[in-house]
Design an enzyme around this catalytic site. Sequence first.
Site, PDB file in Angstrom:
ATOM      1  N   ASN A  60      15.932  15.430  33.963  1.00 65.22           N
ATOM      2  CA  ASN A  60      16.574  16.453  34.580  1.00 65.22           C
ATOM      3  C   ASN A  60      15.445  17.318  35.416  1.00 65.22           C
ATOM      4  O   ASN A  60      14.184  17.650  34.847  1.00 65.22           O
ATOM      5  CB  ASN A  60      16.798  18.083  33.815  1.00 65.22           C
ATOM      6  N   GLU A 101      19.417  11.065  31.031  1.00 64.71           N
ATOM      7  CA  GLU A 101      19.355  12.221  31.702  1.00 64.71           C
ATOM      8  C   GLU A 101      17.392  12.504  32.322  1.00 64.71           C
ATOM      9  O   GLU A 101      16.820  12.273  31.416  1.00 64.71           O
ATOM     10  CB  GLU A 101      20.062  13.270  31.659  1.00 64.71           C
ATOM     11  N   ASP A 136      16.511  13.652  28.472  1.00 67.56           N
ATOM     12  CA  ASP A 136      17.707  14.062  27.537  1.00 67.56           C
ATOM     13  C   ASP A 136      17.617  12.369  27.180  1.00 67.56           C
ATOM     14  O   ASP A 136      17.194  11.035  27.680  1.00 67.56           O
ATOM     15  CB  ASP A 136      18.611  14.580  28.230  1.00 67.56           C
ATOM     16  N   LYS A 193      21.629  11.807  36.392  1.00 61.78           N
ATOM     17  CA  LYS A 193      22.100  10.832  36.328  1.00 61.78           C
ATOM     18  C   LYS A 193      21.833   9.623  36.250  1.00 61.78           C
ATOM     19  O   LYS A 193      21.632   8.724  35.135  1.00 61.78           O
ATOM     20  CB  LYS A 193      23.886  11.353  35.874  1.00 61.78           C
ATOM     21  N   ARG A 238      15.830  17.339  24.224  1.00 60.29           N
ATOM     22  CA  ARG A 238      15.593  17.573  25.371  1.00 60.29           C
ATOM     23  C   ARG A 238      14.288  17.719  25.514  1.00 60.29           C
ATOM     24  O   ARG A 238      13.396  18.374  24.271  1.00 60.29           O
ATOM     25  CB  ARG A 238      15.496  18.812  25.725  1.00 60.29           C
ATOM     26  N   ARG A 289      29.159  17.889  22.615  1.00 60.14           N
ATOM     27  CA  ARG A 289      28.099  17.383  23.629  1.00 60.14           C
ATOM     28  C   ARG A 289      27.189  18.652  23.009  1.00 60.14           C
ATOM     29  O   ARG A 289      27.802  20.090  21.511  1.00 60.14           O
ATOM     30  CB  ARG A 289      28.535  18.618  24.317  1.00 60.14           C
ATOM     31  N   ARG A 294      19.487  19.971  20.628  1.00 59.15           N
ATOM     32  CA  ARG A 294      20.530  20.415  20.568  1.00 59.15           C
ATOM     33  C   ARG A 294      21.339  19.724  19.966  1.00 59.15           C
ATOM     34  O   ARG A 294      22.543  18.579  20.427  1.00 59.15           O
ATOM     35  CB  ARG A 294      20.879  20.563  22.597  1.00 59.15           C
ATOM     36  N   LYS A 307      30.973  10.884  33.136  1.00 60.78           N
ATOM     37  CA  LYS A 307      30.120  11.866  33.444  1.00 60.78           C
ATOM     38  C   LYS A 307      30.537  12.309  34.787  1.00 60.78           C
ATOM     39  O   LYS A 307      30.549  11.285  35.466  1.00 60.78           O
ATOM     40  CB  LYS A 307      29.218  12.545  32.161  1.00 60.78           C
TER      41      LYS A 307
END
Length: 308
Positions: free
Chosen positions: A276, A274, A266, A118, A203, A226, A218, A153
Amino acid sequence: MDPIESIKPYKDSSFAILLAAQTRGWQLHYMQQKDLFLQDDRCYARCRTIEVTDNTTDWFTLGEEQTIPLDQLSAVFMRKDPPFNMEYIYTTYLLELAEQRGTLIVNKPRSLRDANEKLFTTQFPQCCTPMLVSRHAQDLRKFLQQHGDIILKPLDGMGGASIFRLRKDDPNISVIIETLTNYGQSYTMAQRFIPEIKDGDKRILMVDGEVIPYALARIPAKGETRGNLAVGGRGEGVPLSERDLWITKQVGPRLREMGILFAGLDVIGDYLTEINITSPTCIRELDSQFGLNIADQLMAAVEQHVAQ
């Protein structure tokens, strides 16, 4: 990695990596976090050789357990899912000992510690929506009043866990803030809500700083904010936009500099949300929709780094 018997092989990126390595003729060793241990100044692992098969009923065969110094391996993939807790950090210290003896660790242990998924986005403010990280309720309330519609979050989660959308008139503002901050004991991230989430949380995969030219959008299920696949989102492959490519050019050189060979960005709408690096996924979905072999591209990068 996490227990291989519990994965869904048709969608698991760690499994795609195993398949690609096996296709190249590499010998594979399987271990979990609990199997690592330190003796004197050397990291060891209780591990088993593993063979994998691309089906959904009988996808792996394990050999006998053996104990080996981790630095006897050419490369080690750290594919342990969050939470990113102290045990995770201790594991990176152990992996670093093998790295110091010449083993390639993917991703680099120091970067796994430094690049919180994050908070790492804050190094690229030109790519991000307004955000706040605080443990104080009054700060989070002020941010909510300023923007009217926000996402809250935790800093150590994954898969959409404990992500809340808050609006000014929400009757649960206090309890949500209390829960996420643990009554002021834990930092929480707030981001301005991005309405383009309706079109998907994209993604974007990066291999050694280079972008895969398609993203998996997504798309949230009906009634959901979400888009995470783990909470019912639907994955739809899409080509990258000009803005997506611009974001990857901002982030890619830093990933390469930090030894992050595999990452998942993301992006919602025009904004990076984000980065990842612990166990990014979506390899298999993109492979199947666009005829790619992302894991083999990753293996080629690993082979090049091992040779160096």
